[in-house]
Scaffold this motif. Structure first.
Motif, PDB file in Angstrom:
ATOM      1  N   THR A  86       0.659  -0.849  -0.177  1.00  0.00           N
ATOM      2  CA  THR A  86      -0.157  -0.662  -0.209  1.00  0.00           C
ATOM      3  C   THR A  86       1.122   1.525   0.192  1.00  0.00           C
ATOM      4  N   GLN A  87       1.934   1.403   0.632  1.00  0.00           N
ATOM      5  CA  GLN A  87       2.820   2.309   0.607  1.00  0.00           C
ATOM      6  C   GLN A  87       3.542   2.832  -1.004  1.00  0.00           C
ATOM      7  N   ALA A  88       3.706   1.448  -0.984  1.00  0.00           N
ATOM      8  CA  ALA A  88       4.320   1.181  -2.550  1.00  0.00           C
ATOM      9  C   ALA A  88       3.626   2.068  -3.192  1.00  0.00           C
ATOM     10  N   ALA A  89       2.363   1.997  -3.877  1.00  0.00           N
ATOM     11  CA  ALA A  89       1.411   2.375  -4.429  1.00  0.00           C
ATOM     12  C   ALA A  89       0.929   3.448  -4.304  1.00  0.00           C
ATOM     13  N   TRP A  90       0.893   4.253  -2.676  1.00  0.00           N
ATOM     14  CA  TRP A  90       0.491   5.385  -2.765  1.00  0.00           C
ATOM     15  C   TRP A  90       1.477   6.470  -3.280  1.00  0.00           C
ATOM     16  N   ARG A  91       3.323   6.069  -3.091  1.00  0.00           N
ATOM     17  CA  ARG A  91       4.245   6.433  -3.232  1.00  0.00           C
ATOM     18  C   ARG A  91       4.497   6.866  -4.968  1.00  0.00           C
ATOM     19  N   ASP A  92       4.240   5.892  -5.485  1.00  0.00           N
ATOM     20  CA  ASP A  92       4.005   5.592  -6.755  1.00  0.00           C
ATOM     21  C   ASP A  92       3.062   6.878  -7.647  1.00  0.00           C
ATOM     22  N   GLN A  93       2.122   6.821  -6.803  1.00  0.00           N
ATOM     23  CA  GLN A  93       0.986   7.654  -7.367  1.00  0.00           C
ATOM     24  C   GLN A  93       0.696   8.611  -6.867  1.00  0.00           C
ATOM     25  N   SER A  94       1.663   9.444  -5.507  1.00  0.00           N
ATOM     26  CA  SER A  94       1.855  10.353  -5.685  1.00  0.00           C
ATOM     27  C   SER A  94       3.240  11.443  -6.148  1.00  0.00           C
ATOM     28  N   ALA A  95       3.706  10.366  -6.366  1.00  0.00           N
ATOM     29  CA  ALA A  95       4.870  10.527  -7.553  1.00  0.00           C
ATOM     30  C   ALA A  95       4.373  10.763  -9.167  1.00  0.00           C
ATOM     31  N   VAL A  96       3.711  11.020  -9.810  1.00  0.00           N
ATOM     32  CA  VAL A  96       2.471  11.070 -10.918  1.00  0.00           C
ATOM     33  C   VAL A  96       1.911  11.819 -10.723  1.00  0.00           C
ATOM     34  N   GLU A  97       1.411  11.661  -9.723  1.00  0.00           N
ATOM     35  CA  GLU A  97       0.284  13.354  -9.426  1.00  0.00           C
ATOM     36  C   GLU A  97       1.247  14.544  -9.376  1.00  0.00           C
ATOM     37  N   LYS A  98       2.396  14.149  -8.946  1.00  0.00           N
ATOM     38  CA  LYS A  98       3.773  15.708  -8.725  1.00  0.00           C
ATOM     39  C   LYS A  98       4.090  16.418  -9.662  1.00  0.00           C
ATOM     40  N   LEU A  99       3.858  14.444 -11.650  1.00  0.00           N
ATOM     41  CA  LEU A  99       4.705  15.167 -12.056  1.00  0.00           C
ATOM     42  C   LEU A  99       3.290  15.619 -12.898  1.00  0.00           C
ATOM     43  N   MET A 100       2.142  15.886 -12.738  1.00  0.00           N
ATOM     44  CA  MET A 100       1.238  16.345 -13.423  1.00  0.00           C
ATOM     45  C   MET A 100       1.241  17.799 -13.393  1.00  0.00           C
TER      46      MET A 100
END
Length: 144
Positions: free
Chosen positions: A100-114
Motif C-alpha cells: 500500500t505504501q509503495a502504491a501510494w508513493r507511485d501515485q503521489s509521484a505521478v501527481e507531482k509530475l502532473m
C-alpha cells in the motif's frame, strides 16, 4: 507533444489510482484475516481453560480425566496451529501495508509530475504573453 504527455500522465494517474485502491482492498482483507485468526486463537484458549481438571477428583472421574486429557491435547494442537496461522496472517498484513505504501508513493509521484507539467505550461503561457508586442490603445476622443 505536451498534449500527448498530459494524456499519458492522466492515464498513468488513473492506473496508479486503481492499483492503490486494489492494494488498499487487499490490506483490508489482511486486517480482517488477522482479526479472524486472533478471535479463533482466543476461542481455543477459552476452551482450553474450560477443560482444565477439577480440583477435587472422585474415583468415578477416571474416564472423564482420560477424555479431558485427550481433548486438551487436541486443543493444544489446535492452539499451536492457530498461532502459526496468526503469525502468517500478521506477515501477510505487513506485506500488504508495504504494498500500500509503495502504491501510494507511485501515485503521489505521478501527481507531482502532473503538477510540474501544469506549472511548466503556465510558465510557458506567461512567457508567451510577456513576449507579445505591446499594442497601443487608440485614443478614445479626438483632440478638443
Amino acid at each position: 507533444m505536451a498534449d500527448r504527455s498530459a494524456k499519458r500522465l492522466a492515464r498513468l494517474h488513473r492506473v496508479r489510482s486503481l492499483q492503490l485502491d486494489l492494494v488498499r482492498a487487499d490490506e483490508a482483507k489482511a486486517v480482517e484475516r488477522v482479526a479472524g485468526e486472533t478471535a479463533l486463537r482466543d476461542r481455543i484458549d477459552q476452551l482450553h481453560a474450560a477443560v482444565a481438571p477439577a480440583a477435587t477428583p472422585t474415583p468415578t472421574d477416571a474416564t472423564h480425566f482420560i477424555a479431558a486429557a485427550h481433548y486438551r491435547d487436541r486443543l493444544q494442537q489446535s492452539a499451536d496451529t492457530a498461532k502459526r496461522r496468526l503469525a502468517a496472517a500478521e506477515r501477510g498484513l505487513d506485506d500488504a501495508r508495504e504494498r500500500t505504501q509503495a502504491a501510494w508513493r507511485d501515485q503521489s509521484a505521478v501527481e507531482k509530475l502532473m503538477e510540474r507539467a501544469e506549472e511548466a505550461a503556465a510558465a510557458k503561457a506567461r512567457r508567451t504573453l510577456e513576449a507579445m508586442p505591446a499594442t497601443a490603445r487608440p485614443k478614445r476622443h479626438d483632440p478638443c
